[in-house]
Design an enzyme around this catalytic site. Structure first.
Site, PDB file in Angstrom:
ATOM      1  N   ARG A  24      -9.310  -5.898   2.476  1.00 53.83           N
ATOM      2  CA  ARG A  24      -9.344  -7.285   1.994  1.00 53.83           C
ATOM      3  C   ARG A  24     -10.378  -7.567   0.919  1.00 53.83           C
ATOM      4  O   ARG A  24     -10.468  -8.692   0.451  1.00 53.83           O
ATOM      5  CB  ARG A  24      -9.570  -8.269   3.156  1.00 53.83           C
ATOM      6  CG  ARG A  24      -8.552  -8.186   4.287  1.00 53.83           C
ATOM      7  CD  ARG A  24      -7.156  -8.473   3.833  1.00 53.83           C
ATOM      8  NE  ARG A  24      -6.231  -8.606   4.955  1.00 53.83           N
ATOM      9  CZ  ARG A  24      -4.920  -8.374   4.849  1.00 53.83           C
ATOM     10  NH1 ARG A  24      -4.401  -8.001   3.696  1.00 53.83           N
ATOM     11  NH2 ARG A  24      -4.145  -8.530   5.898  1.00 53.83           N
ATOM     12  N   ASP A  73       2.352  -1.749  -1.274  1.00 54.26           N
ATOM     13  CA  ASP A  73       2.520  -2.108   0.137  1.00 54.26           C
ATOM     14  C   ASP A  73       2.677  -3.610   0.306  1.00 54.26           C
ATOM     15  O   ASP A  73       1.894  -4.386  -0.224  1.00 54.26           O
ATOM     16  CB  ASP A  73       1.297  -1.642   0.936  1.00 54.26           C
ATOM     17  CG  ASP A  73       1.470  -1.874   2.422  1.00 54.26           C
ATOM     18  OD1 ASP A  73       2.510  -1.479   2.956  1.00 54.26           O
ATOM     19  OD2 ASP A  73       0.563  -2.466   3.036  1.00 54.26           O
ATOM     20  N   HIS A  86       4.612   2.968   7.967  1.00 54.01           N
ATOM     21  CA  HIS A  86       5.010   2.240   9.178  1.00 54.01           C
ATOM     22  C   HIS A  86       6.509   2.166   9.465  1.00 54.01           C
ATOM     23  O   HIS A  86       7.102   1.104   9.441  1.00 54.01           O
ATOM     24  CB  HIS A  86       4.424   0.828   9.191  1.00 54.01           C
ATOM     25  CG  HIS A  86       4.510   0.082   7.876  1.00 54.01           C
ATOM     26  ND1 HIS A  86       5.671  -0.061   7.176  1.00 54.01           N
ATOM     27  CD2 HIS A  86       3.556  -0.570   7.170  1.00 54.01           C
ATOM     28  CE1 HIS A  86       5.432  -0.774   6.086  1.00 54.01           C
ATOM     29  NE2 HIS A  86       4.153  -1.085   6.048  1.00 54.01           N
ATOM     30  N   ASN A 118       4.760  -7.119   9.711  1.00 56.05           N
ATOM     31  CA  ASN A 118       5.822  -6.627   8.862  1.00 56.05           C
ATOM     32  C   ASN A 118       5.610  -5.140   8.594  1.00 56.05           C
ATOM     33  O   ASN A 118       4.576  -4.777   8.056  1.00 56.05           O
ATOM     34  CB  ASN A 118       5.816  -7.410   7.539  1.00 56.05           C
ATOM     35  CG  ASN A 118       7.038  -7.118   6.705  1.00 56.05           C
ATOM     36  OD1 ASN A 118       7.975  -6.474   7.159  1.00 56.05           O
ATOM     37  ND2 ASN A 118       7.033  -7.583   5.472  1.00 56.05           N
ATOM     38  N   ASP A 155      -2.158   0.269   9.857  1.00 50.89           N
ATOM     39  CA  ASP A 155      -1.784  -0.937   9.105  1.00 50.89           C
ATOM     40  C   ASP A 155      -2.682  -2.117   9.510  1.00 50.89           C
ATOM     41  O   ASP A 155      -2.227  -3.247   9.649  1.00 50.89           O
ATOM     42  CB  ASP A 155      -0.304  -1.293   9.294  1.00 50.89           C
ATOM     43  CG  ASP A 155       0.176  -2.298   8.239  1.00 50.89           C
ATOM     44  OD1 ASP A 155      -0.597  -2.631   7.321  1.00 50.89           O
ATOM     45  OD2 ASP A 155       1.334  -2.754   8.358  1.00 50.89           O
ATOM     46  N   HIS A 163      -6.557 -11.166   9.522  1.00 48.52           N
ATOM     47  CA  HIS A 163      -6.353 -12.540   9.044  1.00 48.52           C
ATOM     48  C   HIS A 163      -7.271 -13.442   9.845  1.00 48.52           C
ATOM     49  O   HIS A 163      -7.576 -13.154  11.011  1.00 48.52           O
ATOM     50  CB  HIS A 163      -4.903 -12.990   9.228  1.00 48.52           C
ATOM     51  CG  HIS A 163      -3.932 -12.248   8.362  1.00 48.52           C
ATOM     52  ND1 HIS A 163      -3.913 -12.368   6.999  1.00 48.52           N
ATOM     53  CD2 HIS A 163      -2.954 -11.364   8.671  1.00 48.52           C
ATOM     54  CE1 HIS A 163      -2.960 -11.598   6.493  1.00 48.52           C
ATOM     55  NE2 HIS A 163      -2.362 -10.966   7.496  1.00 48.52           N
ATOM     56  N   PHE A 188       1.860 -12.288   7.966  1.00 45.10           N
ATOM     57  CA  PHE A 188       2.179 -11.073   8.713  1.00 45.10           C
ATOM     58  C   PHE A 188       0.922 -10.226   8.868  1.00 45.10           C
ATOM     59  O   PHE A 188       0.098 -10.152   7.965  1.00 45.10           O
ATOM     60  CB  PHE A 188       3.209 -10.237   7.943  1.00 45.10           C
ATOM     61  CG  PHE A 188       4.591 -10.830   7.888  1.00 45.10           C
ATOM     62  CD1 PHE A 188       5.468 -10.671   8.950  1.00 45.10           C
ATOM     63  CD2 PHE A 188       5.030 -11.525   6.771  1.00 45.10           C
ATOM     64  CE1 PHE A 188       6.761 -11.190   8.900  1.00 45.10           C
ATOM     65  CE2 PHE A 188       6.321 -12.048   6.703  1.00 45.10           C
ATOM     66  CZ  PHE A 188       7.182 -11.884   7.777  1.00 45.10           C
TER      67      PHE A 188
END
Lengths: 308, 422
Positions: B62, B150, B230, B276, B303, B307, B321
């Site tokens: 991030r 991605d 994934h 996702n 993955d 958040h 997601f």
């Protein structure tokens, strides 16, 4: 007894609980029929209708239900864009609670929003329709109407026709009627039936004539023209031909079959005007019964149930 | 600092070694045996597993741009606590990591604030917009280990083909998040009976499989190494199995959430289970497990997608997601795959270290003398209930809160330095 804080969905209710809600709505209907439609039962209680989607009948129905029982009712309109851009549903809910709301009636375009609100506040939350999830009070009023006309629900054959994919009314009715012992059939084009719908217990049809054979209740769903632009069906002309209810098709159902529609109707598309205005249709009674069912819920969820 | 890790079960997938032995660390590398002195720390690893440092080849750190979700400092702290000594970070930052400067920024931040090694992944297209190729050669020179759009897969098959031709020339690997947008639409969970119950829009399995098939065909044609991120469906596993038989240069990963949870985990609109590709059906989970056991799926990657709480505390349709995975991965691998007998400990370690190292072309995944002393010690019997409040990472968006896990990392060593100790 109804022992929950909220009414979010029919799926998780038992047949006994549904029966209790319908029983409670009975005396409420008598109040509506009086000359002076007002009882003091909910005096001092506050009901907020929080609508993020347009609605005439559901909102009016809840508002009148609250007023007939002497609750204070206010309306707050949101729009889905203000949800996305502005205050969160969580914050809106907390604010309404601080304002003193005892019951919040939520209509929202997104499935699960009432669940989120119910988790966020102590006030009772009634789901007045959330996305394609459920519309539990509509199913209750539909079951109330059918039970009143037919004397019971067990063993009836109920055909739900049209855009089941996007229909919260269809989902709530599938759960409700199935739990009450009726056979539920869903019928529509393959593109407008949701994946795995047969796992709900409903029987799946694509040919309307077959779905209607011997049906005791026919529930026509509204088809929205936008679905054509989304490529879900070719057009209203073909749709009406395949899935419109007309005199010939109605004759395939049981002789005393009821015709229902949650409204608003597209006359001439999913239902011919002649049928909509015939004595087979109970569409206007559905509206009246909706007020009675909502009075019962407001009564039970704002504390009346605990005292009863 | 010098370390002697004694009497652990050494698992070195690089050479297939699985035996009780001592491991020596000096000057940041794995060393030949030496006698302990005052500066030597003795670590009793009896009953524990001593493995090459785990490598997560699919992490979202991030930073830059979304530091309120995670930073390189907090994300690498989560990695260390989760037993990972290196992570490869995806380019969906702000700005998108589609140029040398951003790759260098990540490298600098990682050097300054990172607890574990950080390998940047560059974007395939400028801004990950799927229109023009990004400067992959320049990013490669700056240290980008792979390329991926991605989360915003390259929709244009012609552009993807050219990206593979170009990337192949750079001896790089393309990582593809396979999702055909015209099939996924605005779906928010797996298309199936449970999405119907909840009234949520579904993402069909075909949305993933159509693009898996496309990218396998393009990789076979261009010979560019393709890594599929994934995998979530039985159909995808079957496509990869078949492609590998034909010798197509394709590898694949699966996440702990996809081999553990089904779409039922969405429960009552739990936005922490919104991810996702979505959590799929029972048969898909089984196929992912079979693919891992057979070796069709080479890598277990997290993955890890942090958040903030407020971003997830909204209507399901509005929630982003993603879920965090670094601090639950080892526990889930051991609980779900090793203790159940699906993978041997050595196979699990291979999918968590040697295979990602090989695919990315980075050092690691080995405990041979002279190798960088990146080491993870796992206690296979240690149990813990997942508690997001205890995470070292900044965000707690996990669907595994309250879940009991057995088999946990207890010590993480990067280049001879202890970065996490339980």
């Amino acid at each position: 007894m109804y022992k929950y804080k909220d009414l979010l969905e029919i799926r998780t209710l038992s047949a006994e609980e549904i029966g209790f809600l319908l029983d409670t709505a009975g005396p409420m209907k008598e109040i509506i029929k009086r000359q002076i439609k007002k009882v003091p039962t909910l005096r001092g209680k506050t009901v907020v209708t929080l609508f993020y989607e347009n609605s005439t009948r559901t909102r009016g129905s809840f508002e009148l239900a609250a007023k007939y029982m002497s609750a204070d009712a206010i309306n707050i309109s949101g729009s889905s864009s203000s949800v996305a851009k502005g205050e969160s549903l969580y914050d809106t809910g907390r604010t309404l609670q601080s304002l003193g709301a005892d019951v919040i009636v939520l209509r929202h375009p997104m499935a699960g929003a009432p669940e989120l609100l119910a988790r966020s506040v102590q006030a009772a939350v009634i789901n007045a329709g959330d996305g394609a999830h459920e519309h539990p009070t509509q199913a209750l009023l539909d079951m109330f109407t059918v039970r009143e006309k037919k004397g019971g629900l067990a063993g009836l054959r109920v055909a739900i026709v049209g855009d089941v994919l996007h229909s919260r009314v269809a989902r709530s009715n599938i759960w409700g009627f199935t739990k009450m012992g009726a056979e539920v059939r869903v019928c529509g084009p393959a593109t407008l039936l949701p994946a795995g719908v047969e796992e709900t217990g409903a029987l799946v049809f694509h040919q309307l004539d077959q779905a209607l054979a011997g049906a005791d209740v026919i529930m026509m769903l509204r088809i929205q023209k936008e679905r054509q632009q989304q490529g879900l069906f070719p057009g209203l002309r073909e749709y009406a031909r395949l899935y419109g209810l007309n005199e010939r098709r109605l004759a395939l159902a049981a002789g005393d079959a009821l015709v229902m529609h949650p409204g608003p109707m597209n006359r001439g598309v999913e239902i011919t005007a002649a049928i909509a205005d015939s004595n087979r249709a109970v569409i206007e009674e559905q509206v009246t019964n909706g007020v009675a069912v909502r009075m019962a819920l407001l009564y039970l969820l704002s504390g009346g149930g605990a005292q009863a | 600092m010098k370390l002697i890790i004694s009497q652990g079960r050494i698992l070195d997938p690089a050479v297939g070694r699985d035996e009780i032995a001592d491991l020596y660390v000096a000057d940041g590398v794995i060393s030949a045996p030496f006698a302990p002195d005052r500066e030597t720390r003795l670590i009793d690893a009896a009953g524990r597993l001593v493995t090459p440092g785990l490598i997560d080849m699919h992490t979202h750190l991030r930073e830059p741009g979304f530091e309120y979700k995670e930073t390189i400092a907090s994300g690498t702290a989560a990695a260390a606590r989760g037993g990972f000594t290196a992570v490869a970070c995806m380019p969906n930052t702000r700005p998108v990591t589609d140029n040398r400067v951003t790759v260098e920024y990540i490298n600098q931040q990682a050097a300054a604030t990172g607890l574990v090694k950080v390998y940047p992944i560059g974007a395939i297209t400028r801004g990950s917009l799927g229109k023009e190729l990004a400067e992959m050669a320049d990013m490669r020179a700056a240290g980008a280990v792979a390329f991926s759009d991605d989360g915003r897969p390259v929709a244009d098959a012609g552009l993807m083909r050219r990206a593979m031709q170009y990337c192949g020339m750079l001896a790089g690997v393309l990582i593809s998040h396979c999702e055909e947008q015209s099939l996924a639409g605005d779906g928010v969970m797996h298309e199936g009976a449970y999405a119907t119950v909840l009234g949520l829009k579904g993402i069909p399995a075909s949305a993933e499989e159509v693009m898996v098939a496309r990218d396998i065909i393009l990789a076979a044609e261009t010979k560019c190494p393709l890594h599929l991120a994934h995998l979530s469906t039985a159909g995808s596993v079957a496509l990869v199995r078949e492609a590998k038989k034909r010798g197509v240069p394709v590898t694949a990963e699966a996440t702990p959430h996809h081999f553990t949870l089904t779409d039922r985990a969405v429960g009552d609109y739990d936005t922490n289970a919104k991810v996702n590709p979505p959590l799929r059906g029972e048969a898909d989970v089984q196929a992912i497990r079979d693919g891992l056991a057979e070796g069709v799926i080479d890598v277990i990657a997290t993955d890890h997608a942090p958040h903030s709480f407020d971003e997830k505390n909204v209507e399901f349709d509005l929630a982003p997601f993603g879920l965090v995975g670094l601090e639950t991965a080892v526990g889930l691998v051991w609980t779900e795959l090793v203790h159940t007998g699906l993978l041997t400990p050595l196979q699990a370690v291979q999918k968590l270290s040697a295979n990602p190292a090989r695919i990315l072309g980075v050092a690691g995944g080995a405990l041979t003398v002279g190798a960088s002393a990146d080491i993870t010690i796992i206690d296979p019997l240690l149990e813990e209930t997942v508690d997001p409040a205890a995470f070292a990472g900044q965000s707690g968006n996990t669907p595994f809160a309250g879940r009991r896990l057995q088999g946990l990392p207890i010590l993480t060593v990067v280049a001879g330095e202890i970065k996490y100790e339980r």
